[in-house]
Scaffold this motif. Structure first.
Motif, PDB file in Angstrom:
ATOM      1  N   TYR A   1       0.818  -1.207   0.000  1.00  0.00           N
ATOM      2  CA  TYR A   1       0.000   0.000   0.000  1.00  0.00           C
ATOM      3  C   TYR A   1       0.857   1.265   0.000  1.00  0.00           C
ATOM      4  O   TYR A   1       0.487   2.268  -0.617  1.00  0.00           O
ATOM      5  N   ASN A   2       2.002   1.207   0.662  1.00  0.00           N
ATOM      6  CA  ASN A   2       2.916   2.341   0.598  1.00  0.00           C
ATOM      7  C   ASN A   2       3.416   2.549  -0.831  1.00  0.00           C
ATOM      8  O   ASN A   2       3.643   3.680  -1.269  1.00  0.00           O
ATOM      9  N   ASN A   3       3.551   1.433  -1.564  1.00  0.00           N
ATOM     10  CA  ASN A   3       3.931   1.527  -2.976  1.00  0.00           C
ATOM     11  C   ASN A   3       2.807   2.161  -3.788  1.00  0.00           C
ATOM     12  O   ASN A   3       3.062   2.973  -4.681  1.00  0.00           O
ATOM     13  N   TRP A   4       1.554   1.803  -3.488  1.00  0.00           N
ATOM     14  CA  TRP A   4       0.421   2.467  -4.158  1.00  0.00           C
ATOM     15  C   TRP A   4       0.487   3.977  -3.919  1.00  0.00           C
ATOM     16  O   TRP A   4       0.295   4.762  -4.849  1.00  0.00           O
ATOM     17  N   ALA A   5       0.730   4.355  -2.676  1.00  0.00           N
ATOM     18  CA  ALA A   5       0.796   5.779  -2.340  1.00  0.00           C
ATOM     19  C   ALA A   5       1.909   6.469  -3.129  1.00  0.00           C
ATOM     20  O   ALA A   5       1.736   7.604  -3.605  1.00  0.00           O
ATOM     21  N   ASN A   6       3.030   5.794  -3.306  1.00  0.00           N
ATOM     22  CA  ASN A   6       4.132   6.371  -4.087  1.00  0.00           C
ATOM     23  C   ASN A   6       3.768   6.493  -5.557  1.00  0.00           C
ATOM     24  O   ASN A   6       4.070   7.505  -6.208  1.00  0.00           O
ATOM     25  N   ILE A   7       3.137   5.454  -6.106  1.00  0.00           N
ATOM     26  CA  ILE A   7       2.727   5.492  -7.513  1.00  0.00           C
ATOM     27  C   ILE A   7       1.759   6.645  -7.756  1.00  0.00           C
ATOM     28  O   ILE A   7       1.857   7.372  -8.751  1.00  0.00           O
ATOM     29  N   LEU A   8       0.819   6.827  -6.824  1.00  0.00           N
ATOM     30  CA  LEU A   8      -0.234   7.833  -6.987  1.00  0.00           C
ATOM     31  C   LEU A   8       0.166   9.206  -6.475  1.00  0.00           C
ATOM     32  O   LEU A   8      -0.548  10.182  -6.708  1.00  0.00           O
ATOM     33  N   ARG A   9       1.306   9.247  -5.763  1.00  0.00           N
ATOM     34  CA  ARG A   9       1.729  10.489  -5.102  1.00  0.00           C
ATOM     35  C   ARG A   9       0.604  11.014  -4.217  1.00  0.00           C
ATOM     36  O   ARG A   9       0.281  12.198  -4.190  1.00  0.00           O
ATOM     37  N   ASP A  10       0.005  10.077  -3.503  1.00  0.00           N
ATOM     38  CA  ASP A  10      -1.141  10.377  -2.659  1.00  0.00           C
ATOM     39  C   ASP A  10      -1.095   9.449  -1.451  1.00  0.00           C
ATOM     40  O   ASP A  10      -1.254   8.244  -1.574  1.00  0.00           O
ATOM     41  N   ASP A  11      -0.892  10.028  -0.291  1.00  0.00           N
ATOM     42  CA  ASP A  11      -0.739   9.251   0.936  1.00  0.00           C
ATOM     43  C   ASP A  11      -2.039   8.582   1.375  1.00  0.00           C
ATOM     44  O   ASP A  11      -2.041   7.766   2.294  1.00  0.00           O
ATOM     45  N   THR A  12      -3.130   8.893   0.675  1.00  0.00           N
ATOM     46  CA  THR A  12      -4.430   8.298   0.996  1.00  0.00           C
ATOM     47  C   THR A  12      -4.362   6.781   1.070  1.00  0.00           C
ATOM     48  O   THR A  12      -5.030   6.155   1.896  1.00  0.00           O
ATOM     49  N   TRP A  13      -3.548   6.195   0.159  1.00  0.00           N
ATOM     50  CA  TRP A  13      -3.526   4.741   0.051  1.00  0.00           C
ATOM     51  C   TRP A  13      -2.350   4.098   0.790  1.00  0.00           C
ATOM     52  O   TRP A  13      -2.096   2.898   0.631  1.00  0.00           O
ATOM     53  N   ALA A  14      -1.610   4.859   1.601  1.00  0.00           N
ATOM     54  CA  ALA A  14      -0.558   4.273   2.435  1.00  0.00           C
ATOM     55  C   ALA A  14      -1.184   3.323   3.459  1.00  0.00           C
ATOM     56  O   ALA A  14      -2.357   3.475   3.837  1.00  0.00           O
ATOM     57  N   TYR A  15      -0.409   2.363   3.912  1.00  0.00           N
ATOM     58  CA  TYR A  15      -0.966   1.341   4.798  1.00  0.00           C
ATOM     59  C   TYR A  15      -1.602   1.941   6.047  1.00  0.00           C
ATOM     60  O   TYR A  15      -2.685   1.508   6.468  1.00  0.00           O
ATOM     61  N   LYS A  16      -0.970   2.954   6.620  1.00  0.00           N
ATOM     62  CA  LYS A  16      -1.524   3.542   7.843  1.00  0.00           C
ATOM     63  C   LYS A  16      -2.915   4.121   7.603  1.00  0.00           C
ATOM     64  O   LYS A  16      -3.726   4.212   8.541  1.00  0.00           O
ATOM     65  N   ASN A  17      -3.204   4.474   6.351  1.00  0.00           N
ATOM     66  CA  ASN A  17      -4.499   5.076   6.039  1.00  0.00           C
ATOM     67  C   ASN A  17      -5.530   4.075   5.512  1.00  0.00           C
ATOM     68  O   ASN A  17      -6.728   4.381   5.511  1.00  0.00           O
ATOM     69  N   VAL A  18      -5.082   2.915   5.076  1.00  0.00           N
ATOM     70  CA  VAL A  18      -6.068   1.886   4.687  1.00  0.00           C
ATOM     71  C   VAL A  18      -6.365   0.941   5.846  1.00  0.00           C
ATOM     72  O   VAL A  18      -7.415   0.276   5.854  1.00  0.00           O
ATOM     73  N   LEU A  19      -5.472   0.874   6.821  1.00  0.00           N
ATOM     74  CA  LEU A  19      -5.681  -0.027   7.951  1.00  0.00           C
ATOM     75  C   LEU A  19      -7.023   0.212   8.653  1.00  0.00           C
ATOM     76  O   LEU A  19      -7.719  -0.766   8.987  1.00  0.00           O
ATOM     77  N   PRO A  20      -7.445   1.460   8.882  1.00  0.00           N
ATOM     78  CA  PRO A  20      -8.754   1.645   9.527  1.00  0.00           C
ATOM     79  C   PRO A  20      -9.905   1.023   8.740  1.00  0.00           C
ATOM     80  O   PRO A  20     -10.907   0.590   9.339  1.00  0.00           O
ATOM     81  N   TYR A  21      -9.776   0.935   7.408  1.00  0.00           N
ATOM     82  CA  TYR A  21     -10.829   0.344   6.591  1.00  0.00           C
ATOM     83  C   TYR A  21     -10.782  -1.189   6.646  1.00  0.00           C
ATOM     84  O   TYR A  21     -11.827  -1.844   6.573  1.00  0.00           O
ATOM     85  N   PHE A  22      -9.581  -1.745   6.794  1.00  0.00           N
ATOM     86  CA  PHE A  22      -9.487  -3.182   7.063  1.00  0.00           C
ATOM     87  C   PHE A  22     -10.148  -3.495   8.410  1.00  0.00           C
ATOM     88  O   PHE A  22     -10.913  -4.461   8.534  1.00  0.00           O
ATOM     89  N   LYS A  23      -9.848  -2.670   9.403  1.00  0.00           N
ATOM     90  CA  LYS A  23     -10.412  -2.906  10.729  1.00  0.00           C
ATOM     91  C   LYS A  23     -11.932  -2.735  10.725  1.00  0.00           C
ATOM     92  O   LYS A  23     -12.645  -3.407  11.473  1.00  0.00           O
ATOM     93  N   LYS A  24     -12.410  -1.864   9.845  1.00  0.00           N
ATOM     94  CA  LYS A  24     -13.851  -1.635   9.751  1.00  0.00           C
ATOM     95  C   LYS A  24     -14.589  -2.859   9.224  1.00  0.00           C
ATOM     96  O   LYS A  24     -15.732  -3.132   9.605  1.00  0.00           O
ATOM     97  N   LEU A  25     -13.940  -3.623   8.351  1.00  0.00           N
ATOM     98  CA  LEU A  25     -14.597  -4.793   7.754  1.00  0.00           C
ATOM     99  C   LEU A  25     -14.388  -6.058   8.577  1.00  0.00           C
ATOM    100  O   LEU A  25     -15.127  -7.034   8.412  1.00  0.00           O
ATOM    101  N   GLU A  26     -13.396  -6.077   9.464  1.00  0.00           N
ATOM    102  CA  GLU A  26     -13.013  -7.301  10.166  1.00  0.00           C
ATOM    103  C   GLU A  26     -13.717  -7.458  11.511  1.00  0.00           C
ATOM    104  O   GLU A  26     -13.927  -6.486  12.244  1.00  0.00           O
ATOM    105  N   ASN A  27     -14.035  -8.697  11.827  1.00  0.00           N
ATOM    106  CA  ASN A  27     -14.514  -9.081  13.156  1.00  0.00           C
ATOM    107  C   ASN A  27     -13.670 -10.275  13.593  1.00  0.00           C
ATOM    108  O   ASN A  27     -14.024 -11.431  13.346  1.00  0.00           O
ATOM    109  N   LEU A  28     -12.532  -9.988  14.204  1.00  0.00           N
ATOM    110  CA  LEU A  28     -11.605 -11.045  14.619  1.00  0.00           C
ATOM    111  C   LEU A  28     -12.214 -11.809  15.785  1.00  0.00           C
ATOM    112  O   LEU A  28     -12.542 -11.230  16.821  1.00  0.00           O
ATOM    113  N   THR A  29     -12.365 -13.114  15.612  1.00  0.00           N
ATOM    114  CA  THR A  29     -12.952 -13.957  16.661  1.00  0.00           C
ATOM    115  C   THR A  29     -11.962 -14.967  17.224  1.00  0.00           C
ATOM    116  O   THR A  29     -12.332 -15.759  18.081  1.00  0.00           O
ATOM    117  N   ASP A  30     -10.725 -14.941  16.744  1.00  0.00           N
ATOM    118  CA  ASP A  30      -9.720 -15.924  17.159  1.00  0.00           C
ATOM    119  C   ASP A  30      -9.222 -15.596  18.571  1.00  0.00           C
ATOM    120  O   ASP A  30      -8.601 -14.553  18.782  1.00  0.00           O
TER     121      ASP A  30
END
Length: 598
Positions: free
Chosen positions: A166-195
């Motif tokens: 994702y950091n590579n995506w941000a570099n390609i796009l020159r947009d920090d929107t897609w850096a891992y730190k900024n997509v992680l909240p959306y991963f957490k939004k979809l996940e329900n960890l039950t382990d």
């Protein structure tokens, strides 16, 4: 643990497998699967899952909606739920398929689902170079054609990918929107960890605990042996490969299984939207054209199940979530794509964009290793669990590199296993000769089936229109190994993986590489280069054909056309390090966030 479709199929494939080895075990397997699929097709007419979902909506020509979503697959289901959660929005979801079949909910059953009515089953164009040991010398591009799309037909492995992706995506796009730190909240939004183990560990902070999709590990007693074998080679055993720093290591992967059901996007997002009166779901309805006026998307043209052609209008946006093969098809039919190709097909060009180019897939293949002798009684399979024990390895060739060059998914099949043949013949669709050799190795011996794939291949294929008739599947050129770097890297990573045969644990079990008969010589570099080409297949992770930075901007809006957004795997500028379903779900969540922000 055998994967049994029914007691009859189990008897036909397991107890009699040894008797048929000298004939054609693969033919027997496929014939048995065809019989079961015929029965499942009859059961599908009962629509046993329809009660979970919004009812099929009767469309009327000229109707207006706020948002029209084309494609009710992984990302489309997310968008339908998120946008309709605002009662002020009137949302139409157009899906070419229908309700998911009953068997899609059972984790055990996924090897039966390809080449069924709810699989698009697009075929690649034979390049006469790769895939020559697959059935018919082509890649069968399995994709879900139903609510939930491929999240209902895939292998349920849940992995975010590496932060580097994702950091590579941000570099390609020159947009920090897609850096891992900024997509992680959306991963957490979809996940329900039950382990329970991960919830009590340091990894809990990298996962959501109240999201829509339940995820957990499935750990078997034998897993420790295989993890320790790879530990002998210097790989770390980790409880989870999710990390801010490095995703390397050997682990039990997270699976999208919860409450004894596959956690598809349809089950987790559309089912909760069943009672929303502002969400209209039109099934068995195919979008044939995006309606564009003055370079503004104003609606879609569709063909209903009865063959009626309708025009429907969107006040706010049209969102295309039809996947990396059918999204470019629809865009090109609508005049958005490479100018020369569209003109060749007689289509008026609205936006000259590289739609259909940059086709990507995780270059993959299977390696079978014959393990110890075993004649023990195999217990009946549990339909609510993944069929066999599974471990995963994410590894880099360079010890200083923090992100993986390759992924290995290791499936352990008991002796005389019906499941092994189903994976080989019906999932990967290897030739009868290859699968028969795997079957012979499995008689009285356990077999480790290694799914080996490159994380970041450089080769690119393309999707082109075969016809201006929307009902005709597009042409897909996979481009596998068109960049020779990938063939060399696959060779190197296979040699790195094969070192496991020399570990003390594998030697103690008399582990032997199953010879496919396709490549001569010792297990040297030339052997593995031959094997890389001879066994080339797909990991069903198609992406990139409407990539961010090329076709859409970093908000997923199509360049040069207003009020048109893409949200599916086609927007990925590069692949992610692992199975892509979680990332596609994240893209759906992200798109919904962009729309709500707008």
């Amino acid at each position: 643990m055998n994967l049994a479709l029914s007691s009859g199929l189990e008897n036909g494939l397991s107890t009699s497998l040894a008797e048929h080895i000298m004939a054609d075990a693969t033919a027997d397997t496929l014939a048995a699967i065809n019989t079961v699929q015929a029965a499942l097709n009859v059961i599908a007419t009962l629509q046993l899952t329809a009660f979970r979902y919004p009812p099929d909506y009767a469309l009327k020509n000229g109707t207006n909606y706020d948002y029209i979503i084309v494609g009710g697959g992984t990302a489309g289901s997310v968008l339908a739920y998120r946008l309709s959660s605002d009662c002020k929005n009137k949302v139409l979801l157009v899906e070419a398929g229908s309700y998911p079949p009953f068997e899609s909910e059972l984790p055990l059953m996924f090897t039966t689902m390809s080449k069924m009515p709810y699989d698009y089953d697009t075929s690649s164009v034979n390049d006469n170079y790769t895939a020559q040991n697959l059935q018919d010398h082509i890649v069968s591009l399995t994709q879900g054609k139903m609510l939930g799309g491929s999240s209902n037909i895939g292998h349920m492995v849940h992995v975010q990918g590496d932060p580097h992706d994702y950091n590579n995506w941000a570099n390609i796009l020159r947009d920090d929107t897609w850096a891992y730190k900024n997509v992680l909240p959306y991963f957490k939004k979809l996940e329900n960890l039950t382990d329970p183990g991960l919830l009590a560990s340091k990894y809990a902070d990298l996962h959501g605990i109240d999201g829509m999709i339940k995820i957990a590990r499935q750990i078997a007693d034998v897993d420790c042996f295989y993890k320790k074998a790879f530990q002998e080679l210097g790989h770390k055993i980790v409880a989870d490969t999710t990390s801010f720093t490095s995703s390397l290591g050997v682990t039990n992967p997270l699976l999208e299984i919860g409450d004894n059901l596959r956690q598809s996007s349809s089950l987790c997002y559309l089912a909760p939207a069943k009672s929303l009166s502002n969400l209209c779901v039109a099934l068995s309805t195919t979008a044939t054209k995006i309606l564009i006026k003055n370079k503004i998307a104003v609606g879609v043209q569709v063909v209903t199940s009865s063959g009626e052609t309708l025009e429907l209008y969107a006040n706010k946006e049209v969102i295309v979530s039809a996947g990396a093969i059918h999204t470019p098809q629809l865009l090109m039919l609508s005049g958005i794509g490479p100018k020369s190709h569209l003109e060749e097909k007689g289509i008026s060009v609205i936006a000259d964009l590289p739609v259909g180019e940059n086709f990507m897939d995780h270059t993959g293949l299977a390696v079978a290793i014959q393990m110890e002798s075993d004649t023990s009684t195999v217990p009946a399979p549990n339909p609510f669990k993944f069929p066999v024990p599974m471990t995963a390895l994410y590894a880099a060739l360079n010890s200083s590199q923090t992100y993986p060059d390759y992924q290995g998914i290791f499936l352990l099949f008991p002796h005389d296993s019906a499941a092994l043949m189903q994976f080989c013949a019906n999932s990967f669709k290897y030739s009868h000769d290859v699968c028969n050799k795997f079957a012979a190795a499995n008689v009285g011996r356990t077999v480790l089936f290694a799914v080996h794939n490159l994380m970041m291949p450089k080769s690119r294929g393309k999707v082109l229109l075969a016809s201006t008739d929307p009902s005709i599947e597009p042409l897909v050129y996979t481009g596998t190994y068109t960049n020779e770097y990938d063939l060399d890297l696959m060779t190197d990573t296979l040699m790195d993986f094969a070192r496991v045969l020399k570990t003390k644990r594998f030697k103690a079990r008399n582990a032997t590489l199953v010879d496919t008969g396709l490549c001569p010589g010792l297990h040297d570099r030339e052997f593995w280069k031959c094997y890389s080409l001879a066994m080339s297949a797909t990991l069903w992770h198609y992406a990139g054909t409407a990539a961010m930075g090329k076709v859409v901007d970093s908000d997923l809006l199509v360049k040069g056309v207003r009020k048109l957004r893409i949200a599916d795997a086609s927007v990925m500028p590069t692949l992610v390090s692992g199975n892509i379903n979680a990332a596609v779900t994240m893209i759906g969540e992200r798109a919904a966030g962009f729309i709500n922000d707008d």
